[in-house]
Design a protein around this motif. Structure first.
Motif, PDB file in Angstrom:
ATOM      1  N   ASP A  89      -4.445  -5.372   1.825  1.00 49.97           N
ATOM      2  CA  ASP A  89      -3.671  -4.425   1.067  1.00 49.97           C
ATOM      3  C   ASP A  89      -2.914  -3.796  -0.593  1.00 49.97           C
ATOM      4  O   ASP A  89      -3.145  -2.875  -0.515  1.00 49.97           O
ATOM      5  N   GLU A 327       6.804   0.420   0.856  1.00 50.19           N
ATOM      6  CA  GLU A 327       5.164  -0.168   2.011  1.00 50.19           C
ATOM      7  C   GLU A 327       6.119  -1.271   2.717  1.00 50.19           C
ATOM      8  O   GLU A 327       5.837  -0.923   4.068  1.00 50.19           O
ATOM      9  N   VAL A 332       6.059   4.468   3.839  1.00 55.07           N
ATOM     10  CA  VAL A 332       4.289   4.620   3.492  1.00 55.07           C
ATOM     11  C   VAL A 332       5.067   5.815   1.966  1.00 55.07           C
ATOM     12  O   VAL A 332       4.430   5.643   1.882  1.00 55.07           O
ATOM     13  N   ARG A 333       5.173   6.859   2.837  1.00 58.76           N
ATOM     14  CA  ARG A 333       5.516   8.128   2.277  1.00 58.76           C
ATOM     15  C   ARG A 333       6.160   8.011   0.946  1.00 58.76           C
ATOM     16  O   ARG A 333       5.767   8.373   0.089  1.00 58.76           O
ATOM     17  N   ARG A 336       4.113   6.314  -1.650  1.00 57.86           N
ATOM     18  CA  ARG A 336       2.903   7.146  -2.127  1.00 57.86           C
ATOM     19  C   ARG A 336       3.712   7.749  -3.326  1.00 57.86           C
ATOM     20  O   ARG A 336       3.266   8.166  -4.323  1.00 57.86           O
ATOM     21  N   ASN A 365      -5.755   1.286   3.185  1.00 57.14           N
ATOM     22  CA  ASN A 365      -4.262   0.476   3.961  1.00 57.14           C
ATOM     23  C   ASN A 365      -4.408   1.430   5.438  1.00 57.14           C
ATOM     24  O   ASN A 365      -3.920   1.246   6.373  1.00 57.14           O
ATOM     25  N   GLN A 366      -4.430   2.918   5.223  1.00 55.10           N
ATOM     26  CA  GLN A 366      -3.866   3.798   6.200  1.00 55.10           C
ATOM     27  C   GLN A 366      -5.054   4.710   6.654  1.00 55.10           C
ATOM     28  O   GLN A 366      -5.878   5.457   7.095  1.00 55.10           O
ATOM     29  N   GLU A 368      -7.725   5.763   4.720  1.00 53.30           N
ATOM     30  CA  GLU A 368      -8.303   7.024   4.057  1.00 53.30           C
ATOM     31  C   GLU A 368      -9.063   6.617   2.832  1.00 53.30           C
ATOM     32  O   GLU A 368      -8.560   6.056   1.582  1.00 53.30           O
ATOM     33  N   ARG A 526       2.074  -1.522   7.995  1.00 56.62           N
ATOM     34  CA  ARG A 526       1.321  -1.081   8.538  1.00 56.62           C
ATOM     35  C   ARG A 526       0.003  -1.241   7.931  1.00 56.62           C
ATOM     36  O   ARG A 526      -0.633  -1.583   6.846  1.00 56.62           O
ATOM     37  N   ASN A 527      -0.225  -2.276   8.414  1.00 54.91           N
ATOM     38  CA  ASN A 527      -1.385  -3.709   8.144  1.00 54.91           C
ATOM     39  C   ASN A 527      -2.361  -3.948   9.402  1.00 54.91           C
ATOM     40  O   ASN A 527      -1.802  -4.562  10.514  1.00 54.91           O
ATOM     41  N   LEU A 557      -5.670   2.302  12.360  1.00 52.81           N
ATOM     42  CA  LEU A 557      -5.178   3.056  11.539  1.00 52.81           C
ATOM     43  C   LEU A 557      -6.330   2.498  10.525  1.00 52.81           C
ATOM     44  O   LEU A 557      -5.746   3.383   8.991  1.00 52.81           O
ATOM     45  N   ASN A 558      -7.319   1.589  10.371  1.00 54.78           N
ATOM     46  CA  ASN A 558      -7.398   1.147   9.299  1.00 54.78           C
ATOM     47  C   ASN A 558      -9.258   0.293  10.025  1.00 54.78           C
ATOM     48  O   ASN A 558      -9.265  -0.529  10.219  1.00 54.78           O
TER      49      ASN A 558
END
Length: 580
Positions: A89, A327, A332-333, A336, A365-366, A368, A526-527, A557-558
């Protein structure tokens, strides 16, 4: 990648005195309306086989006849300096964390040439360690550790420093008459600055400000270079500063940073609080306090500490910590948004590389991956040698399907600094590729994790979390459980809960593991690795519906969180779906 806090977070390059004209911080810009008032409020490490005298020939006796103050600099406090296996992460040098510069230490005091002639010897030493580990891994562990130490120090001796002068390796000081002026130590070459401080302290051994700055520089050098053998020297330099001036907030903050780097977070919190009683605006102490609370699992207290730090010293070091706390709480928002504002505020290549890497790891981690690769590209444009960005890019490439580039990238990282996170990641990529010789190559990487752990412990670092995560999947399962239990007795973070849950699982103690797996996911963090571990443990305990939910959540998620873990998650989920 590791639980991220500070390892590569650059600190402000100015003084630590009150700044009443500072603008709004992360909390205000994130819109939470929280702006606190601006008024406020043992050493004993093990020597790692090297001469730990911070400046041979400089003798310190009580009393300060040369009053001075210093402001430390380069990077915060470095906590989780070594990555786990599935909790990818944040940068660790790596972190940073790592993790991230040639270990300092024990060679001549002049700067190292840009093309280091000793690099080949260090790489060869690491490879010899790997070969020995493959032929006779258990019996050869001590030899691996010795060779790894050689790889890190490049055969250096006694004192002084050699280094690469990379961006971000910086220290500033304001000290007594005759001490190097701040400009000398803020030109981007930490190692030359250390040499200048050593020379000054031989002439002025009672300058407590320079002793404190030297101690902080050693901590930073160890963090930057992944060389825990530097910590005993840092300890002795800071001890001398406090003998000369027991209330010096710079030295107290440096000692807090050292404790955090050694994963003594209770000690780090105590010293950070002492420093802040002397100077509530000491940025290093404010940042270390956040880090210590995070690593102790005191997340609400960490959030409050982040808001306080944001009110007193808004800037990149505080913004990045504020983001990480958010986080960990599942926001998360906000994390970021704050990191994007921090990137806008970055005014140096070091700051840009660090914050862009943090954004890359948040995106990774998301799941993306393309966004993550864009952020890593920006980090490497600022500093092409920034190891956390190189490691993060390789992980994103692997998750995005470019395994060849990922293997090549991680091979380059571990050739420079064989730290646990990239070693495990590379080993798993070899195992997943399964070409001729890959199993042996993977075994080499895992043997070097054990060697690094031995070296870290010799430098006074508590490496139980790193040991537990690596050994659970790729080593001695009983040792993994011992280490995880020991770490849980010291701190109750989500990463420690996850490590203990997984160590219990691999030792066939799933009923006991389940409460810890639930605790690891309880904050909303969120992991995918945590969700995967929980799903596998739930499946083993007969909680099939919950297992399906969490395995699916991990992959949604990932899906590239780990080449081996993701494959096991997909297989387990398919079996569960087939049995419905």
């Amino acid at each position: 990648m590791p639980p991220r806090t500070t390892d590569s977070a650059p600190e402000r390059r100015d003084d630590d005195h009150p700044r009443p004209d500072q603008g709004g911080g992360a909390a205000a810009e994130a819109g939470d309306g929280l702006r606190p008032d601006s008024a406020g409020v043992a050493e004993g490490g093990t020597e790692g086989g090297h001469d730990t005298d911070p400046v041979p020939g400089a003798v310190s006796t009580g009393g300060a006849d040369s009053p001075g103050t210093g402001t430390g600099a380069a990077n915060g406090t470095g906590t989780e300096s070594t990555p786990g296996t599935h909790d990818h992460d944040r940068p660790r040098t790596g972190n940073g964390s790592a993790a991230e510069g040639d270990p300092a230490g024990h060679g001549g005091s002049g700067p190292r040439p840009e093309n280091d002639p000793g690099a080949g010897e260090r790489v060869a030493a690491v490879r010899r360690a790997a070969d020995g580990g493959r032929r006779w891994r258990a019996a050869h562990l001590a030899g691996c550790a010795a060779l790894l130490a050689v790889a890190l120090t490049g055969g250096a001796v006694a004192f002084g420093s050699v280094g690469d002068g990379r961006a971000g390796a910086r220290v500033e000081a304001v000290s007594a008459g005759g001490a190097p002026p701040p400009g000398v130590l803020a030109r981007g070459d930490l190692d030359s600055g250390i040499g200048a401080l050593q020379k000054h302290l031989r002439a002025q051994p009672r300058d407590f400000g320079s002793w404190a700055t030297l101690g902080i520089a050693y901590v930073e050098q160890a963090r930057t270079n992944g060389d825990p053998s530097r910590y005993p020297q840092a300890e002795r330099a800071l001890k001398r500063a406090l003998e000369l001036d027991p209330g010096n907030d710079l030295a107290l903050a440096g000692r807090a940073a050292l404790a955090a780097a050694r994963h003594d977070f209770t000690g780090a919190l105590k010293d950070a609080d002492r420093a802040l009683r002397q100077n509530p605006y000491n940025e290093r102490a404010l940042c270390t306090r956040i880090d210590a609370l995070v690593e102790l699992g005191r997340y609400e207290d960490a959030a409050e500490a982040a808001r306080t730090a944001d009110g007193r010293r808004p800037g990149v070091p505080v913004f990045t910590r504020y983001a990480y706390v958010q986080e960990l709480r599942g926001d998360v928002r906000t994390a970021r948004d704050v990191l994007e504002r921090a990137l806008e505020a970055a005014d140096s290549p070091a700051d840009t590389a660090y914050v862009a890497t943090a954004l890359g790891q948040l995106a990774w981690n998301q799941g993306e991956y393309k966004t993550a690769l864009d952020h890593y590209a920006r980090a490497l444009a600022a500093d092409e040698d920034y190891l956390p960005a190189l490691e993060g890019r390789a992980r994103a490439q692997a998750a995005n399907g470019d395994r060849g580039a990922a293997v090549e990238g991680l091979e380059q990282v571990v050739a420079r600094f064989p730290l646990p996170g990239p070693l495990v990641a590379l080993g798993e990529l070899y195992e997943d590729r399964a070409a001729d010789g890959d199993r042996a190559k993977a075994g080499d990487q895992y043997a070097l994790v054990d060697a690094w752990t031995s070296l870290a412990r010799a430098g006074g670092v508590n490496a139980d979390l790193d040991s537990a995560m690596a050994a659970a999947d790729h080593g001695d399962k009983k040792e993994a459980l011992r280490a995880a239990r020991a770490e849980w007795s010291r701190r109750h973070s989500v990463h420690t809960a996850d490590a203990l849950a997984w160590a219990l699982h691999v030792n066939d103690r799933d009923e006991e593991a389940l409460p810890y797996a639930r605790r690891a996911t309880a904050t909303g963090y969120r992991n995918a690795g945590f969700l995967y571990h929980r799903g596998i443990i739930e499946r083993a305990t007969g909680n099939e519906r919950e297992a399906r939910d969490h395995l699916k959540a991990a992959l949604d998620l990932n899906p590239g969180f780990s080449p081996l873990g993701a494959r096991e998650a997909r297989t387990a989920l398919k079996d569960l779906e087939g049995s419905r």
